[in-house]
Enzyme design. Sequence first.
Site, short mmCIF file in Angstrom:
data_model
loop_
_atom_site.label_atom_id
_atom_site.label_comp_id
_atom_site.label_asym_id
_atom_site.label_seq_id
_atom_site.Cartn_x
_atom_site.Cartn_y
_atom_site.Cartn_z
N SER A 259 0.85 -1.19 0.00
CA SER A 259 0.00 0.00 0.00
C SER A 259 0.89 1.25 0.00
O SER A 259 2.11 1.15 0.07
CB SER A 259 -0.92 -0.01 1.23
OG SER A 259 -0.15 0.02 2.42
N TYR A 260 0.27 2.42 -0.06
CA TYR A 260 1.00 3.68 -0.17
C TYR A 260 2.03 3.81 0.96
O TYR A 260 1.67 3.70 2.13
CB TYR A 260 0.03 4.85 -0.14
CG TYR A 260 0.63 6.17 -0.56
CD1 TYR A 260 1.23 6.30 -1.80
CD2 TYR A 260 0.61 7.27 0.30
CE1 TYR A 260 1.79 7.50 -2.19
CE2 TYR A 260 1.16 8.48 -0.10
CZ TYR A 260 1.76 8.59 -1.34
OH TYR A 260 2.31 9.77 -1.73
N PRO A 261 3.31 4.03 0.61
CA PRO A 261 4.36 3.97 1.64
C PRO A 261 4.60 5.26 2.41
O PRO A 261 5.51 5.31 3.23
CB PRO A 261 5.61 3.59 0.83
CG PRO A 261 5.37 4.19 -0.51
CD PRO A 261 3.89 4.16 -0.74
#
Length: 862
Positions: free
Chosen positions: A335-337
């Site tokens: 997922s978005y880091p």
Amino acid sequence: MKTVLMVAEKPSLAQSIAKILSRGNMSSRKGLNGACSVHEYTGSFIGQSAHFKMTSVCGHVMTLDFIGKYNSWDKVDPAELFSKAPTEKKEANPKLTMVKFLQVEGRGCDCIVLWLDCDKEGENICFEVLDAVLPVMNKPRSTERTIYRAKFSSITDTDICNAMNHLGEPNRNEALSVDARQELDLRIGCAFTRFQTKYFQGKYGNLDSSLISFGPCQTPTLGFCVERHDKIQSFKPETYWVLQAKVNPEKDSSLTLDWDRVRVFDREIAQMFLNITKMAKEAKVESVSKKEKVKQRPLALNTVEMLRVASAALGMGPQHAMQIAERLYTQGYISYPRTETTHYPENFDLKGCLRQQANNPYWAETVKALLSEGVNRPRKGHDAGDHPPITPMRAATEAELGGDGWRLYEYITRHFIATVSADCKYLQTTISFSIGPERFTCVGKVVTSPGFTEIMPWHSIPLEESLPHCEKGDLFPVGEIKLLEKQTSPPDYLTEAELITLMEKHGIGTDASIPVHINNICQRNYVTVESGRRLKPTNLGIVLVHGYYKIDAELVLPTIRSAVEKQLNLIALGKANYHQVLEHTLDIFKRKFHYFVDSIAGMDELMEVSFSPLAATGKPLSRCGKCHRFMKYIQAKPSRLHCSHCDDTYSLPQNGTIKLYKELRCPLDDFELVLWSSGSRGKSYPLCPYCYNHPPFRDMKKGMGCNECTHPTCQHSLSMLGIGQCVECENGVLVLDSTSGPKWKMACNKCNVIVHFFENAHKVRVSPETCDLCDAALVDVDFNKAKSPLPGDETQHSGCVFCDPVFQDLVELKHAAMRHPMHRGGQGKRQGRGRGKGRRPGGRLNPKKPKDKMAALAAYFV
């Protein structure tokens, strides 16, 4: 049918999203800038049939800079940069022509859906895209809505389709907070950087840094490293004594006890305790307590913790780790880091993410057990309201990701599985002994339920010696009592992981910018990365921080930047006025700048102790045109020439070698010419040190060598050695390198194109005559008789390097390390241009991989 333009942040992201939304039924083509593709398909949009065009940008479309004349370091007082200097938005990468590309694709579109990354920077890029596209889109009817914002945290079918079904609007306030940060960093950073760079590089020759930079975040980051260095330097070790006792519960076993007083700093007192306890022959059990304890599973993973672990346990620098995480995200693996959140929302599909990992041989058993027995709800962490914690979104193998990509993915996955595992439970037994009047203790731990430590074994409870079964009042014979002499030890240099923690604690930077600030202080030669990824300040870094402390401690302390970050966050929330925050902050730093300039002698005193003056640095190289004495060549960055008699310094082109050029002189100012070279395979050209710094003609800019000089008769100038227009770039001219024989070449005076020709020729000269077909200057070539490639044993030929059929096989185009045959077409004219830019990819030193990954992680967490 409506036409809907959709824009993502990166080309790979656009392709992934388009595949999901079109269910793979799409056509793709390259955009006009060559970097971004356009994916087209038909579908439904807000209940109507629509033609979709999905494309991307490559990060920021625009960048903030001063208008032209304020970019001159020599003509502008740095103090003017705080308020007088106007700024403008320029294309971040002019070669990509991103604005033109967006306008071509946006022309005639009815709606736009923005798929930019869902953080403040992403919101800012949204408005950069809108500024480019809205003027060319179809005008909406009355109140018809045309701008939509997609919010998503991962590249999965569920998340992308859900985002498409719940479109919102871009957040203007968050975009403004980024604008404010950009303008503050530009004005403050440039003013301080320009002043101190010019001041100190004009006085000292061995600073070994091309830029003495200042940054509102960068400088406090350096301050943390120097603060730890100062503690190490001022540390004075103290001797202390520890009483150690061993008892023998059984004949062949012994138990080491810890002294309840821990240590004493007086030797005589320590000796007294030793003498007292030595009189006792037995140790009496005073109490036995058993407690069941819990080691909690970790909180869900956010960016800062990921960067800490990557540095401390995986040996990756923060910026490198962030780049890998972004790649894993755009490929759909995580997922978005970029997130500050450590709390999963109630509706997050934990089981779905877990099922994805059920077939991986490393953790399949653990995952299947969790799915059958039931997952544990993750601990309640902090919800920053941005994105869910970093989570694996699809299964991967080591072969797929390879190297550092797999190592980071494996850690992220193990961490996620641990958050839904049970806590580790263990039984802690504490036995308290008395030996004479002194008390001693020993502690033992026995794991009763390993819980999450099965998947994160580096967190496991270490095996300890088993404690004997005993009860209060039991007596054990004393085996040995001795006094150990030890010394207090200084702290070690800050690790990157510790620095990240300090930056987060004090509000320096954001989860996205922390890696950039750490990378900057390394690149500026303010710190070096030692073993264990420890940051050791250099002499320059130490002197700068001490100088700031001496003049104005707030320039280096984290307090003022932390306060600014809070104001920027208020802008993002719509609770503070953008212009007021900007004006107020710039006014504070303008006052600080003036005080800094007035007090610079305080920092200069520290510089004098550590660095050598220019006059005492370097080796004599070429003669000054004013006094005709030898100027000294200072090789340390930035390389330059210094005339100690005239007290003048002349900057030189960087990243190459400089040597005297045949003792030839410039006809304009009598300075001896020097030759700059980037190596045997690269470019080289002569230059006059004075003209390079003080352009002699109106059409010349500072930093131009003889290969760009328009002097009409000088034998080294563009006028005499220029051959023709560059085969690749628009403004460049191919200039003969008269020093390159016998491996002759001409090189573009603007880009990295190199043309090798006429190898083993005795002489190559540029003729005053030009080609009738392409207007390029003709060249006269004189070959050695034994090695002449010319037909009929001829040794001399004059012709055009582009059009002459005799020269056709003797010319080869190169781009840095890559080779391409020059493209020539019919009629002898150039029909095409080299396509690839051919720049060598930026290399990165691979951090050493620990032999035992689990051991490395364990070493970090102990």
